[in-house]
Design a protein around this motif. Sequence first.
Motif, short mmCIF file in Angstrom:
data_model
loop_
_atom_site.label_atom_id
_atom_site.label_comp_id
_atom_site.label_asym_id
_atom_site.label_seq_id
_atom_site.Cartn_x
_atom_site.Cartn_y
_atom_site.Cartn_z
N PHE A 363 1.27 -19.46 11.04
CA PHE A 363 1.05 -17.96 11.36
C PHE A 363 2.11 -17.16 10.48
O PHE A 363 1.32 -16.04 10.05
N LEU A 364 3.20 -17.75 9.87
CA LEU A 364 3.88 -16.92 8.69
C LEU A 364 3.14 -16.81 7.51
O LEU A 364 2.94 -15.55 6.91
N SER A 365 2.26 -17.56 7.32
CA SER A 365 1.65 -17.61 5.79
C SER A 365 0.42 -16.78 6.07
O SER A 365 0.21 -15.85 5.16
N SER A 366 -0.43 -16.83 7.05
CA SER A 366 -1.64 -15.92 7.28
C SER A 366 -1.45 -14.57 7.78
O SER A 366 -2.23 -14.02 7.26
N ALA A 401 -3.36 -25.27 2.87
CA ALA A 401 -3.95 -26.53 3.59
C ALA A 401 -5.01 -26.17 4.43
O ALA A 401 -6.13 -26.67 4.69
N SER A 402 -4.57 -25.01 5.26
CA SER A 402 -5.46 -24.62 6.35
C SER A 402 -6.74 -23.76 5.89
O SER A 402 -7.58 -23.82 6.68
N ASP A 434 1.78 -37.97 5.14
CA ASP A 434 0.44 -37.20 5.50
C ASP A 434 0.69 -36.32 6.87
O ASP A 434 0.76 -36.94 7.69
N LEU A 435 0.72 -35.16 6.53
CA LEU A 435 0.98 -33.88 7.57
C LEU A 435 -0.28 -33.38 8.11
O LEU A 435 -0.59 -32.40 9.10
N THR A 436 -1.56 -33.87 7.52
CA THR A 436 -2.74 -33.31 7.75
C THR A 436 -3.09 -33.35 9.41
O THR A 436 -3.87 -32.25 9.94
N PRO A 437 -2.94 -34.29 9.89
CA PRO A 437 -3.42 -34.38 11.55
C PRO A 437 -2.57 -33.21 12.22
O PRO A 437 -2.87 -32.88 13.38
N LEU A 438 -1.49 -33.00 11.67
CA LEU A 438 -0.62 -31.78 12.31
C LEU A 438 -1.17 -30.32 12.25
O LEU A 438 -0.49 -29.44 12.85
N LEU A 439 -1.97 -30.11 11.28
CA LEU A 439 -2.33 -28.89 10.84
C LEU A 439 -3.29 -28.27 12.14
O LEU A 439 -3.89 -29.03 12.76
N PRO A 444 -12.83 -28.85 7.09
CA PRO A 444 -13.31 -30.25 6.28
C PRO A 444 -12.30 -29.88 4.85
O PRO A 444 -12.33 -28.76 4.35
N GLY A 445 -11.96 -31.08 4.13
CA GLY A 445 -11.34 -31.17 3.06
C GLY A 445 -9.94 -30.82 3.09
O GLY A 445 -9.24 -30.97 2.00
N ALA A 446 -9.25 -30.16 4.10
CA ALA A 446 -8.05 -29.93 4.37
C ALA A 446 -7.09 -31.13 4.17
O ALA A 446 -7.35 -32.20 4.83
N SER A 447 -5.85 -30.88 3.32
CA SER A 447 -5.04 -32.09 3.19
C SER A 447 -3.64 -31.57 3.00
O SER A 447 -3.29 -30.71 2.36
N LEU A 448 -2.64 -32.05 3.48
CA LEU A 448 -1.18 -31.81 3.48
C LEU A 448 -0.41 -33.02 3.17
O LEU A 448 -0.31 -33.72 4.16
N ARG A 449 0.27 -33.18 2.10
CA ARG A 449 1.11 -34.36 1.96
C ARG A 449 2.54 -33.70 1.52
O ARG A 449 2.68 -32.83 0.73
N ALA A 450 3.44 -33.94 2.38
CA ALA A 450 4.86 -33.68 2.05
C ALA A 450 5.66 -34.76 1.33
O ALA A 450 5.75 -35.71 1.63
N PHE A 451 6.68 -34.32 0.44
CA PHE A 451 7.54 -34.97 -0.29
C PHE A 451 8.98 -34.66 -0.37
O PHE A 451 9.11 -33.28 -0.70
N GLU A 452 10.01 -35.33 -0.28
CA GLU A 452 11.24 -35.07 -0.45
C GLU A 452 11.72 -36.07 -1.61
O GLU A 452 11.78 -37.25 -1.18
N VAL A 453 12.21 -35.59 -2.79
CA VAL A 453 12.32 -36.69 -3.83
C VAL A 453 13.45 -37.53 -3.68
O VAL A 453 14.59 -37.17 -2.99
N ASP A 454 13.41 -38.75 -4.00
CA ASP A 454 14.54 -39.72 -3.53
C ASP A 454 15.13 -40.16 -4.85
O ASP A 454 14.66 -40.69 -5.50
N PRO A 455 16.55 -39.32 -5.23
CA PRO A 455 16.99 -39.68 -6.24
C PRO A 455 17.77 -40.98 -6.58
O PRO A 455 17.52 -41.70 -7.79
#
Length: 703
Positions: A363-366, A401-402, A434-439, A444-455
């Motif tokens: 909602f915030l993004s759109s 992604a949306s 992979d957070l795509t299922p939570l979008l 079609p084609g939407a994909s969202l993957r989130a990373f927190e770098v592990d030092p």
Amino acid sequence: MPLSSPLSPLLSPAPSLLFLTGKGGVGKTTITSSLSLLLSSASSPLDPKPSSVLLASTDPADSARDAFELPPPEYPGEVTPISSPLLSPSCSLSVTALSADPSSLLSSLSSLSSSLDVPSLAASLGVPPALLQSLGVAPLLEELSASLADPSSLLPPGADEYFSLLSLLNATNPATGRPYDLVVCDTAPSGHTLRLLGGPRFVDTTLGKVLKFRGSVAGVLAKVRSLGGGKQRSDAESSLDEAVEKIDGLQTLVKRFSAQLSDKTIRIALVGIPTTLSYLETVRTAASVNEITVPPSPLVASLFLNQLLPPSPAPAAAAAFLSRRVRSQTKRIEELEAEHPDLPVTRVPYLDREVAGLPALSFLSSSHLPQPPDSQRTLVFGGKGGVGKTTCAAATAVGLASQGLSVAVISTDPAHSLGDALGSDLSSSPDGVDLTPLLPSPPPGASLRAFEVDPASAIEDLTAALSSLSPPPALSDAGLSPADLGSLLSTLPPGADEVVALGSLVGILERGGYDRVVIDTAPTGHALRLLSYPRFVDDLIERALRVSEKVLPAIKLLGGKYQLTDEQIDAAKSKLLGVQLSMFALDELLSDEEKTAFYAVCVPTKLATEETGRLVKELAEGEVKVKVAGIIVNQVLADQEDAGKWLDGVRGEQDKVVERYERWAKEEGVEVVKVDMIDEEPKGVYGLAAVWPYFGGRDDASN
């Protein structure tokens, strides 16, 4: 004001050094400045009252001077006295941004390097250069000399902060020449404060390696004398003694710092606000702070819970309260737009519900965030701590992604809040989640993957490879240990590990073929350091590889044995070259002005907008230039038709989080100091003094 219960755990017994830290944007600078002013005033709860107080900012993006409405410093480390009738006649208050110049030490090391080349050392000793050549140590002396010729390369971007931190232990009032009775530190946001507090260990370890070179060179000199006579004292030894004296002084400060942490002469307090993200980070920070000492001890005794809405006022009073805040914010936004007429400024409203989870972020993004053009493949979000960088980065990623794009969103902030914002645990998967299922309704084609770098894991691999090229002291008969040289290069500074971890993701990002990469950075000063770190790490690895090429032949020449096979050595070198390539790719990713855009996020306050101006200037003029695509002003208030109802909604959200804080504080034995949101931004001595009643307890504040 008596020493009442909210401040008792923090100030009794009186500390000599006081740190306040917490998630960015929670009001650390305001709280710290107001508290420093109070402790310098006739109403000071300290007994006996201090005769001198220093407010020192350890944040690379210093805002303490802004809080007191002081002009920029004329020179680094300028100490500015505060003049005000509020101060006690017997006490002085000064403000400074920490600035320690390690040039004296670096100059000593540099002069040492000029004594270590073969001709100079031979002449200094009064022996033929061929004698040094015959010992097989010439290549190692040449590399050591080259390293020390630019000794600043041994210290990373930001090492000046560590020297500055140690300098606080010897801080003296320039007006009297005596030490300050109390130093209060306005720190960088929590993740980097933890790094800063751990910095002295890095300084101690790094300088310890240099000290070992004293024995190495002394061993070479002793060997030369035993074989060919020569002078009893050389220029190299004199240079070594000068450098060692300075290093010994720094290491003494490191030991003092650790001891004062253990005996609670150095005290630490946290600052938080009633949001879920702040609460989660506060709990993590408290646990990490309490682990600093050996053995661990409860260092955190107080929590300042800031920006609470006051009790529900009458409708007219609620409308007046909100209108005053709106007027103040509008003025700041207009000033920001006038200062940066060439940059689009996006206003994001202050919502009466905290934005967390993918539906709210979508909602915030759109509805409110700018839509980046297709050419901007990498989007970097930065700015003052706590202004909503993580929320804006996460919302932008969800929004893209949306739209049917493949998106990766990454956090480089050591105080990870990205997972908190997305409502997912990102710490357990180095390959991202992979957070795509939570979008919400993904096309079609939407994909969202989130990373927190592990030092931790990334740096473990790198240091193992560096150590592999640092053999044991097989040259002990010559007094020279290549292990010490390699170990020096493998002593990675706090902050470099984040860059190495981020670099390790570059290959994953490339293989993933993402349409967009969104990066949520650390707060301002440390985000700028992030841009320069890839080149530092690249240089460090390059020197390590050069050293290894010279160390191995020297070992074979003197008949030493190496513990690893040729295949293992090649594997270690291959690992280092891989990290080097990732640093090149990361540097290119961050500095490509055509494909990378930086969005500066701020809130409409004086401190945040002024820091944003400095950030935009640094990005345009700094060593690593990044294109600024726009400014996002978050938490913008608007006049409400029913101000009382709107405020009640915000307060209801706050109350839920305050209950969590209070349960946690009771379990941990932490005293909570509650500070209300004021209808005008506290600035200047009288604005800062308006916060004082809350330090005595809520009952005092309501009178």
